[in-house]
Design a protein around this motif. Structure first.
Motif, PDB file in Angstrom:
ATOM      1  N   ALA A   1      28.072  66.426   1.905  1.00  0.00           N
ATOM      2  CA  ALA A   1      26.677  66.242   1.489  1.00  0.00           C
ATOM      3  C   ALA A   1      26.487  66.753   0.077  1.00  0.00           C
ATOM      4  O   ALA A   1      27.002  67.814  -0.277  1.00  0.00           O
TER       5      ALA A   1
ATOM      6  N   ILE B   1      25.030  61.090   4.170  1.00  0.00           N
ATOM      7  CA  ILE B   1      24.732  60.562   5.503  1.00  0.00           C
ATOM      8  C   ILE B   1      23.219  60.614   5.771  1.00  0.00           C
ATOM      9  O   ILE B   1      22.625  61.700   5.792  1.00  0.00           O
TER      10      ILE B   1
ATOM     11  N   ASP C   1      29.321  56.923  10.957  1.00  0.00           N
ATOM     12  CA  ASP C   1      28.851  57.909  11.923  1.00  0.00           C
ATOM     13  C   ASP C   1      28.461  57.255  13.234  1.00  0.00           C
ATOM     14  O   ASP C   1      28.812  57.757  14.321  1.00  0.00           O
TER      15      ASP C   1
ATOM     16  N   GLN D   1      22.198  66.831   7.291  1.00  0.00           N
ATOM     17  CA  GLN D   1      23.637  66.607   7.436  1.00  0.00           C
ATOM     18  C   GLN D   1      24.327  67.859   7.970  1.00  0.00           C
ATOM     19  O   GLN D   1      25.224  67.782   8.819  1.00  0.00           O
TER      20      GLN D   1
ATOM     21  N   MET E   1      32.666  65.680   6.753  1.00  0.00           N
ATOM     22  CA  MET E   1      31.296  65.321   6.375  1.00  0.00           C
ATOM     23  C   MET E   1      30.966  66.020   5.066  1.00  0.00           C
ATOM     24  O   MET E   1      31.099  67.235   4.950  1.00  0.00           O
TER      25      MET E   1
ATOM     26  N   VAL F   1      20.880  60.990   8.182  1.00  0.00           N
ATOM     27  CA  VAL F   1      20.853  61.405   9.584  1.00  0.00           C
ATOM     28  C   VAL F   1      19.563  60.979  10.272  1.00  0.00           C
ATOM     29  O   VAL F   1      19.568  60.471  11.389  1.00  0.00           O
TER      30      VAL F   1
END
Length: 382
Positions: free
Chosen positions: A344, A235, A212, A360, A342, A237
């Protein structure tokens, strides 16, 4: 290209799952660990700071998959110049496989390992060669051997950077992103490929940090890289949110001291004045480990136990608050230019045990609002 890349990312996820039962072959002997291998050290006469980021500094031929459950493959390793989280010049290594089909219509994938390491024995440049990361980390290394081999079989040039760099700056996201981009640039230069070569990124969990941040930083830091797609999952974040989520967790709370170690290395902070006596013991133990060792080692660990009383509210200690704010994804000027997949997990209504699903989703929405093509998937119960 993007559709094929997304399809491959999902196929590679299946490889990870199906490989679980076959992992565990013995590691090769005779592979020198990075801390003792002079290849990893820049010894040139020109100061590293005067060399452009992404410059190849040294190359060597190696063999991947020796004495593992994968077919041995010839590869090249490149020592390259990159940049740490504070802007200082450092060196790192990327491992490159060429497809059996050769260099006709070349296309590249940077595979970003979830090695989550505070010790160089888990560097992918070492484990892909059959280097022994220790029994607790062996399954991870074997799984990633399978992913890299699959990408190679599918006809990609595969470059696998040690994006935590020489000091193992775990979770220092901006550094991981720059190192990823510099590893790609060094690969293109070494192979004498043009800037039009299409490049995709693929990273899960710790690898998603590199993926990312590389996608966010590419327009300003490496505009010459033709980044055509990113596949990332699990991810982190906003690390402050992750800390709150795992604080006291029976399974993942030991990631907190590991992240503190990585941040302290990346941003050159002495943790000692902030840690309790117990916190210093935990940090001393985890500072030479990788995720296979420290995950589950300190169940139900809390930030309050790690820190001195005056620093128990870690997320509001100025030095840590500043760094954690700097490492929130989506905060750098600009945005990714290429499309993103992406993914999650959401196993408990909040996330997958470490990553917060809402964070995410909001990051995906932010990118969409900026005009980036995003495919976002939340996997319930996983």
């Amino acid at each position: 290209m993007y559709a094929r890349f997304v399809g491959h990312a999902l196929a590679a996820a299946a490889v990870v799952i199906s490989s679980l039962g076959s992992a565990g072959a013995s590691a090769a002997t005779g592979v020198t660990p990075p801390s003792y291998d002079p290849f990893y050290r820049y010894t040139g006469t020109t100061p590293l700071a005067r060399i452009a980021p992404g410059t190849p500094l040294r190359t060597r031929s190696v063999t991947l998959g020796v004495d593992t459950n994968q077919t041995p493959l010839p590869a090249e390793q490149i020592l390259y110049r990159t940049t740490d989280a504070t802007g200082q010049a450092v060196a790192s290594v990327t491992t490159v496989l060429l497809p059996a089909t050769g260099m006709v219509a070349p296309k590249m994938v940077a595979y970003l390992s979830f090695y989550d390491a505070l010790a160089s024995t888990c560097d992918p440049s070492y484990t892909l060669r059959g280097g022994d990361p220790g029994a607790a980390n062996k399954q991870i290394a074997d799984l990633e051997q399978g992913i890299v081999h699959t990408l190679h079989t599918d006809g990609y040039i595969v470059t696998v950077p040690d994006f935590e760099d020489e000091n193992l700056d775990y979770v220092a996201g901006t550094e991981s992103g720059m190192s990823t981009l510099d590893g790609i640039k060094a690969t293109l230069k070494t192979l004498q490929l043009g800037s039009a070569t299409p490049v995709g990124l693929m990273g899960y969990s710790g690898g998603s940090i590199a993926a990312d941040w590389a996608s966010e930083l590419a327009p300003s830091y490496a505009p010459q890289v033709n980044l055509v797609g990113v596949a990332e999952g699990g991810i982190p974040v906003d690390l402050a949110h992750n800390v709150r989520y795992i604080d006291g967790s029976p399974s993942w709370s030991d990631v907190i001291p590991a992240a503190l170690i990585g941040i302290s290395r990346g941003f050159h902070i002495d943790l000692t004045p902030y840690l309790s006596d117990f916190g210093r013991q935990v940090v001393a133990t985890e500072s030479h480990q990788c995720i296979g060792e420290f995950q589950g080692e300190y169940p139900n660990l809390t930030v309050k136990e790690l820190m001195k009383p005056q620093f128990a509210d870690l997320l509001h200690v100025p030095v840590f608050q500043r760094i954690l704010d700097e490492l929130i994804m989506g905060t750098v000027p600009g945005h990714p230019t290429g499309p993103l997949l992406m993914v999650a997990g959401n196993s408990d209504g909040t996330g997958d045990g470490v990553m917060v699903a809402k964070d995410q989703q909001q990051l995906a929405y932010e990118y969409c609002q900026q005009g980036v093509a995003v495919q976002f998937e939340e996997l319930q119960g996983l």
